[in-house]
Design a protein around this motif. Sequence first.
Motif, PDB file in Angstrom:
ATOM      1  N   ASN A   1      35.927  41.683  11.220  1.00  0.00           N
ATOM      2  CA  ASN A   1      37.161  41.762  11.989  1.00  0.00           C
ATOM      3  C   ASN A   1      36.875  42.645  13.193  1.00  0.00           C
ATOM      4  O   ASN A   1      36.495  43.811  13.037  1.00  0.00           O
ATOM      5  CB  ASN A   1      38.272  42.356  11.125  1.00  0.00           C
ATOM      6  CG  ASN A   1      39.593  42.444  11.838  1.00  0.00           C
ATOM      7  OD1 ASN A   1      39.695  43.035  12.911  1.00  0.00           O
ATOM      8  ND2 ASN A   1      40.616  41.887  11.235  1.00  0.00           N
ATOM      9  N   ALA A   2      37.045  42.110  14.399  1.00  0.00           N
ATOM     10  CA  ALA A   2      36.694  42.858  15.613  1.00  0.00           C
ATOM     11  C   ALA A   2      37.652  44.006  15.886  1.00  0.00           C
ATOM     12  O   ALA A   2      37.291  44.965  16.561  1.00  0.00           O
ATOM     13  CB  ALA A   2      36.653  41.922  16.817  1.00  0.00           C
ATOM     14  N   THR A   3      38.860  43.935  15.345  1.00  0.00           N
ATOM     15  CA  THR A   3      39.852  44.977  15.583  1.00  0.00           C
ATOM     16  C   THR A   3      39.673  46.161  14.639  1.00  0.00           C
ATOM     17  O   THR A   3      39.696  47.311  15.059  1.00  0.00           O
ATOM     18  CB  THR A   3      41.283  44.413  15.429  1.00  0.00           C
ATOM     19  OG1 THR A   3      41.429  43.328  16.340  1.00  0.00           O
ATOM     20  CG2 THR A   3      42.329  45.470  15.709  1.00  0.00           C
ATOM     21  N   THR A   4      39.448  45.866  13.350  1.00  0.00           N
ATOM     22  CA  THR A   4      39.356  46.929  12.350  1.00  0.00           C
ATOM     23  C   THR A   4      37.927  47.321  11.991  1.00  0.00           C
ATOM     24  O   THR A   4      37.694  48.376  11.417  1.00  0.00           O
ATOM     25  CB  THR A   4      40.053  46.510  11.047  1.00  0.00           C
ATOM     26  OG1 THR A   4      39.310  45.423  10.453  1.00  0.00           O
ATOM     27  CG2 THR A   4      41.496  46.101  11.286  1.00  0.00           C
ATOM     28  N   GLY A   5      36.958  46.430  12.273  1.00  0.00           N
ATOM     29  CA  GLY A   5      35.578  46.663  11.874  1.00  0.00           C
ATOM     30  C   GLY A   5      35.317  46.296  10.425  1.00  0.00           C
ATOM     31  O   GLY A   5      34.223  46.498   9.920  1.00  0.00           O
ATOM     32  N   GLY A   6      36.328  45.735   9.753  1.00  0.00           N
ATOM     33  CA  GLY A   6      36.174  45.365   8.337  1.00  0.00           C
ATOM     34  C   GLY A   6      35.318  44.127   8.154  1.00  0.00           C
ATOM     35  O   GLY A   6      35.396  43.177   8.935  1.00  0.00           O
ATOM     36  N   LEU A   7      34.504  44.144   7.100  1.00  0.00           N
ATOM     37  CA  LEU A   7      33.650  43.007   6.768  1.00  0.00           C
ATOM     38  C   LEU A   7      34.497  41.906   6.134  1.00  0.00           C
ATOM     39  O   LEU A   7      35.222  42.148   5.166  1.00  0.00           O
ATOM     40  CB  LEU A   7      32.544  43.449   5.801  1.00  0.00           C
ATOM     41  CG  LEU A   7      31.562  42.371   5.333  1.00  0.00           C
ATOM     42  CD1 LEU A   7      30.791  41.785   6.508  1.00  0.00           C
ATOM     43  CD2 LEU A   7      30.620  42.951   4.291  1.00  0.00           C
ATOM     44  N   LEU A   8      34.407  40.690   6.672  1.00  0.00           N
ATOM     45  CA  LEU A   8      35.172  39.551   6.159  1.00  0.00           C
ATOM     46  C   LEU A   8      34.330  38.650   5.262  1.00  0.00           C
ATOM     47  O   LEU A   8      34.800  38.203   4.218  1.00  0.00           O
ATOM     48  CB  LEU A   8      35.745  38.733   7.320  1.00  0.00           C
ATOM     49  CG  LEU A   8      36.690  39.483   8.261  1.00  0.00           C
ATOM     50  CD1 LEU A   8      37.055  38.611   9.454  1.00  0.00           C
ATOM     51  CD2 LEU A   8      37.931  39.922   7.511  1.00  0.00           C
ATOM     52  N   HIS A   9      33.088  38.365   5.670  1.00  0.00           N
ATOM     53  CA  HIS A   9      32.214  37.466   4.914  1.00  0.00           C
ATOM     54  C   HIS A   9      30.759  37.859   5.112  1.00  0.00           C
ATOM     55  O   HIS A   9      30.368  38.244   6.214  1.00  0.00           O
ATOM     56  CB  HIS A   9      32.354  36.009   5.387  1.00  0.00           C
ATOM     57  CG  HIS A   9      33.741  35.488   5.361  1.00  0.00           C
ATOM     58  ND1 HIS A   9      34.403  35.155   4.208  1.00  0.00           N
ATOM     59  CD2 HIS A   9      34.610  35.247   6.371  1.00  0.00           C
ATOM     60  CE1 HIS A   9      35.616  34.728   4.497  1.00  0.00           C
ATOM     61  NE2 HIS A   9      35.768  34.786   5.807  1.00  0.00           N
ATOM     62  N   THR A  10      29.976  37.716   4.042  1.00  0.00           N
ATOM     63  CA  THR A  10      28.523  37.846   4.138  1.00  0.00           C
ATOM     64  C   THR A  10      27.927  36.497   3.794  1.00  0.00           C
ATOM     65  O   THR A  10      28.170  35.966   2.706  1.00  0.00           O
ATOM     66  CB  THR A  10      27.988  38.926   3.168  1.00  0.00           C
ATOM     67  OG1 THR A  10      28.558  40.181   3.522  1.00  0.00           O
ATOM     68  CG2 THR A  10      26.478  39.020   3.242  1.00  0.00           C
TER      69      THR A  10
END
Length: 88
Positions: A65-74
């Motif tokens: 997620n470009a806004t939060t920096g959270g990882l969405l998928h590997t």
Amino acid sequence: QSAVFAPNGGRVLAASGFTAKVWDDTIGGLLHTLQHVLRVRSVVFAPNGCRVLTASNDGTAKVWNATTGGLLHTLQHGDEVRSAVFAP
């Protein structure tokens, strides 16, 4: 190594060692550090600027997620991943 501007402005994404970093391009402040196990080879923003894709020698491509920096998928691959691209 790789560096790109966000398509909607305001941010820069750069590969640096085992990380990719998202920077505010107005004030130069670091917003997020996106971690891999081995060197990050390629980085790209999605066309809408909402997501980031990183490609690494660790055999993964990761969607963030470009806004939060959270990882969405590997996304696991059998070998190093050398390039990242979003379909338009």
